[in-house]
Design an enzyme around this catalytic site. Structure first.
Site, PDB file in Angstrom:
ATOM      1  N   ASP A  26       0.613  -1.591   0.228  1.00 10.55           N
ATOM      2  CA  ASP A  26      -0.305  -0.584  -0.291  1.00 10.55           C
ATOM      3  C   ASP A  26       0.556   1.082   0.078  1.00 10.55           C
ATOM      4  O   ASP A  26       1.949   1.742   0.970  1.00 10.55           O
ATOM      5  CB  ASP A  26      -0.877   0.503   1.362  1.00 10.55           C
ATOM      6  CG  ASP A  26      -2.039  -0.342   0.886  1.00 10.55           C
ATOM      7  OD1 ASP A  26      -2.810  -0.917   0.259  1.00 10.55           O
ATOM      8  OD2 ASP A  26      -2.953  -0.913   1.787  1.00 10.55           O
TER       9      ASP A  26
ATOM     10  N   GLU B 139     -13.947  -2.422  -1.777  1.00  9.21           N
ATOM     11  CA  GLU B 139     -13.724  -2.591  -0.310  1.00  9.21           C
ATOM     12  C   GLU B 139     -15.532  -2.665  -0.084  1.00  9.21           C
ATOM     13  O   GLU B 139     -15.911  -1.251  -0.353  1.00  9.21           O
ATOM     14  CB  GLU B 139     -12.783  -1.640   0.557  1.00  9.21           C
ATOM     15  CG  GLU B 139     -13.040  -1.999   1.520  1.00  9.21           C
ATOM     16  CD  GLU B 139     -12.237  -0.929   2.583  1.00  9.21           C
ATOM     17  OE1 GLU B 139     -12.312  -1.674   3.825  1.00  9.21           O
ATOM     18  OE2 GLU B 139     -11.128  -0.826   2.276  1.00  9.21           O
TER      19      GLU B 139
END
Length: 279
Positions: A83, A181
């Protein structure tokens, strides 16, 4: 030889689901890799799980590089994605490229960043310098958590259309995969059927091309947050606490260490020592 970005893309073409685990340390990453997990994701959720932050906002590039280096030493088979943390890519394309390069140097094969259409130009620039990118739409902890809170995305027609448009633009920008998500499962299915890039579900239903869980959630090691979408395959925290209590009791009762846990001198040498010190 570990998996490549193309291997993951080909899994969707071959209608094979992609298993992704978010992990942060050498020990657990080694076990994930041994289990044959397809992708190891070094998430900025390390800030909460490993460092005790309230959210992902305080996580730094140096911290992400450290966790990425640890996981990279553990993997032999999985693709490794890391990330980009908050404000490491939003301010400028130059920042995004430079910080992506830092994660690649730390051992990542690809980077992941949050954002829909607004991040398409940035993603394209990163891809153009040869760094693969995984997109991330739906709930975006770095930004939507600050304004909207922990809410399911894509429950209205307009929000669903925006997510679909985001996914299309990310694919056009060159992402090899897209994390979805907390997207309603209907919209996640539509996106998965619309784009050729594999979709990785985080609480977005069974019709995504793959799924991801944080390894500590899967093993029942992290109790601070218990998301609905995180299936627990065991409750390891109870076993760990019990083992630590047993250790404490053994120390207090003087039953640890036992003879098999210590080392001894040669008896003759011990005799000489005692004679010399007069004991």
């Amino acid at each position: 030889m570990h998996k490549s970005v193309q291997d993951i893309v080909n899994m969707k073409k071959g209608k094979k689901k992609v298993s992704v685990i978010t992990g942060y340390d050498y020990t657990l990453a080694s076990l994930c890799d041994k289990a044959g997990i397809d992708v190891l994701l070094v998430g900025d959720s390390a800030g909460m799980v490993m460092l005790g932050y309230e959210n992902t906002i305080p996580v730094t590039m140096d911290q992400m590089c450290m966790f990425t280096e640890a996981v990279s030493r553990a993997r032999n088979n999985a693709l490794l994605v890391a990330d980009l943390p908050f404000m490491s890519y939003q301010a400028s394309i130059e920042d995004a490229i430079n910080n992506s390069g830092k994660l690649i140097k730390a051992g990542a094969d690809a980077v992941k960043l949050e954002g829909g259409s607004i991040m398409a130009e940035t993603i394209s620039a990163i891809v153009d310098v040869g760094i693969p990118v995984m997109g991330h739409i739906g709930l975006q902890p770095q930004t939507t958590m600050l304004s909207q809170g922990y809410k399911v995305q894509g429950r209205t027609k307009d929000s669903a259309m925006q997510l679909i448009q985001d996914a299309k633009e990310l694919e056009e920008a060159g992402v090899f995969s897209i994390a979805l998500e907390m997207v309603s499962h209907e919209v996640a299915q539509i996106i998965s059927e619309t784009v050729s890039a594999p979709t990785i579900g985080i609480g977005s239903g069974v019709n995504c091309d793959g799924q991801v869980l944080v390894v500590q959630d899967l093993l029942g090691m992290y109790d601070k947050i218990k998301p609905k979408f995180a299936k627990r395959y065991m409750n390891l925290s109870e076993d760990i606490v019990k083992s630590l209590e047993d250790y404490k009791n053994d120390v207090e009762s003087n039953t640890f260490p036992a003879e098999e846990n210590w080392f001894s001198m040669d008896p003759e040498e011990l005799k000489k020592l005692r004679e010399q010190i007069g004991s």
